[in-house]
Scaffold this motif. Structure first.
Motif, short mmCIF file in Angstrom:
data_model
loop_
_atom_site.label_atom_id
_atom_site.label_comp_id
_atom_site.label_asym_id
_atom_site.label_seq_id
_atom_site.Cartn_x
_atom_site.Cartn_y
_atom_site.Cartn_z
N GLY A 10 0.82 -1.20 0.00
CA GLY A 10 0.00 0.00 0.00
C GLY A 10 0.85 1.26 0.00
O GLY A 10 0.60 2.21 -0.75
N THR A 13 2.64 1.70 -3.38
CA THR A 13 1.69 2.18 -4.39
C THR A 13 1.44 3.67 -4.22
O THR A 13 1.41 4.43 -5.20
CB THR A 13 0.37 1.42 -4.29
N LEU A 14 1.27 4.11 -2.97
CA LEU A 14 1.03 5.52 -2.70
C LEU A 14 2.23 6.37 -3.11
O LEU A 14 2.08 7.46 -3.66
CB LEU A 14 0.71 5.72 -1.21
N LYS A 75 -9.54 7.78 0.41
CA LYS A 75 -9.19 7.20 -0.88
C LYS A 75 -10.07 7.79 -1.99
O LYS A 75 -9.57 8.15 -3.07
CB LYS A 75 -9.35 5.69 -0.80
N LEU A 184 -5.10 1.02 -3.88
CA LEU A 184 -4.69 1.04 -2.48
C LEU A 184 -5.60 0.14 -1.65
O LEU A 184 -6.81 0.13 -1.83
CB LEU A 184 -4.76 2.47 -1.92
#
Length: 424
Positions: A10, A13-14, A75, A184
């Motif tokens: 996560g 990816t962020l 998100k 995410l």
């Protein structure tokens, strides 16, 4: 990078999303300045309004946007912000007046004001507390790295194609960023009595907003650190906005020196972020004081060497740019990392909304005062004044460090997890 971060999909990816969108931001900023300043022959004030249009929403709406980021699905807010900004950037490809550009940039800036606290809140959800300082340092490294790469790519693309091509690319970076955010995961829920209590209560937007401000007021480290950060940033901007004017005072100067200096500053911040990601057991307030003093010393030396018209400006300019950037990294990264670590997850958006508002306001007011001061007393005295004020500020902070040492506040310790209305 800490082992925990390397395996945190996560977080990775962020960070990928941040890197792609940040490069796009720098691409478009340089392209807009090139379009307005060169093709449309805008006045200096009209060019200044370009940057102001992006920054003003952050300064005005930061705290409110932070409250939204804590009340709603973070998100979803980030995805919406990215996709809408992708569309707004495309408006610039058909803009035929400065008014259209200003309105578009104001809208983009407003969405960015919403995105940033939502991103910081999501980061808090995804990263364990023991990895948070490293995570924030890496975030700073990404910002610094894109500051170097983005303008360079933009200059190449504008020269080879056109500003419109850069706007299309920037729109694509927002789309890619949004698609990455779709991937995410949900955060791992961990017991947080305060967050759960807040979830069970139906609170108004006003009450949430006041709660965020009250938390900042009750946390002495955040309050004093934010004061130090805001004041030092405003003082720094007195001279930072006038560097190109200072370089004109040299009788023999490379036309590329300004670009080299900016690149060196970005490299310095990158190095600081890298070092702080490796060693996280630091005293944040003490590092901030060292950073403020280092910035002051670097800018003071720039003024002195320019006054004596010292040769080899390409060497000392880049060297002092590197030390100034490194010192800036010591000022910003420890503060933001410590705030992220010590702020409860359900208040992260509100706290960072205020932080972003204060820092953005400083970057707006500082250049305006710097231009006025340089006109009144001259650019070299302005640099000496900036250096003196920053060094005095750091010494005052050091002498009063015991009085303003961080203390525990009457709030639940920050833990992993988030309230249901702010989850993904």
């Amino acid at each position: 990078m800490q082992k925990g971060l390397k395996t945190n999909r996560g977080y990775l990816t962020l960070m990928a999303s941040q890197a792609i969108s940040s490069i796009g931001d720098w691409l478009s900023v340089v392209a807009i300045i090139t379009l307005v300043g060169l093709k449309w022959n805008a006045t200096p004030m009209e060019v200044s309004f370009v940057i102001l249009s992006l920054a003003l929403p952050m300064a005005l709406f930061g705290p409110l946007a932070g409250t939204f980021a804590d009340r709603f699905n973070r998100k979803a807010l980030m995805i919406t912000s990215d996709f809408f900004r992708a569309g707004l950037i495309l408006i610039l490809t058909i803009a035929d007046s400065l008014l259209v550009i200003y309105v578009s940039l104001l809208a983009i800036g407003t969405l960015s004001a919403l995105f940033i606290p939502a991103k910081n809140g999501k980061l808090k959800e995804l990263v364990h507390e023991e990895d948070m300082k490293s995570a924030m340092s890496i975030t700073s490294m990404i910002d610094s790295g894109t500051k170097i790469i983005g303008p360079l790519l933009s200059g190449i693309l504008v020269a080879a194609f056109s500003a419109n091509m850069v706007f299309y690319i920037d729109s694509m970076t927002f789309m890619i960023s949004g698609l990455l955010i779709v991937m995410l995961p949900r955060q791992k829920h961990v017991s947080n009595e305060m967050a759960e209590k807040e979830n069970r209560q139906i609170t108004s937007f006003k009450e949430d907003f006041i709660t965020g401000l009250s938390y900042i007021k009750s946390n002495r480290f955040i309050l004093m650190g934010l004061f130090l950060l805001g004041v030092s940033l405003m003082i720094l901007q007195l001279s930072d906005s006038q560097i190109i004017v200072l370089l004109r005072e040299l009788t023999s100067v490379s036309p590329d020196l300004f670009g080299y200096l900016v690149t060196s500053a970005g490299a310095g911040m990158f190095i600081a972020g890298w070092l702080l990601s490796k060693k996280t057991d630091y005293n944040p307030y003490f590092l901030m004081l060292i950073g403020v003093c280092g910035i002051g010393t670097s800018f003071g030396m720039m003024g002195i060497l320019t006054y004596y018209d010292f040769g080899f400006s390409i060497f000392w300019g880049c060297g002092l740019g590197l030390t100034a950037g490194f010192s800036a990294g010591l000022t910003f990264v420890p503060f933001q990392a410590s705030v992220q670590v010590n702020t409860p997850v359900h208040l992260t958006g509100r706290v960072f909304g205020v932080v972003n508002s204060v820092t953005t306001t400083a970057t707006i007011v500082g250049p305006l005062l710097g231009g006025w001061l340089s006109t009144i007393i001259g650019v070299i005295p302005t640099f000496i004044t900036t250096a003196s004020l920053l060094i005095i500020l750091s010494l005052a902070g050091y002498l009063t460090r015991n009085k303003f040492a961080r203390r525990k506040v009457d709030v639940t310790e920050s833990k992993q997890g988030a309230p249901s209305e702010a989850t993904s």
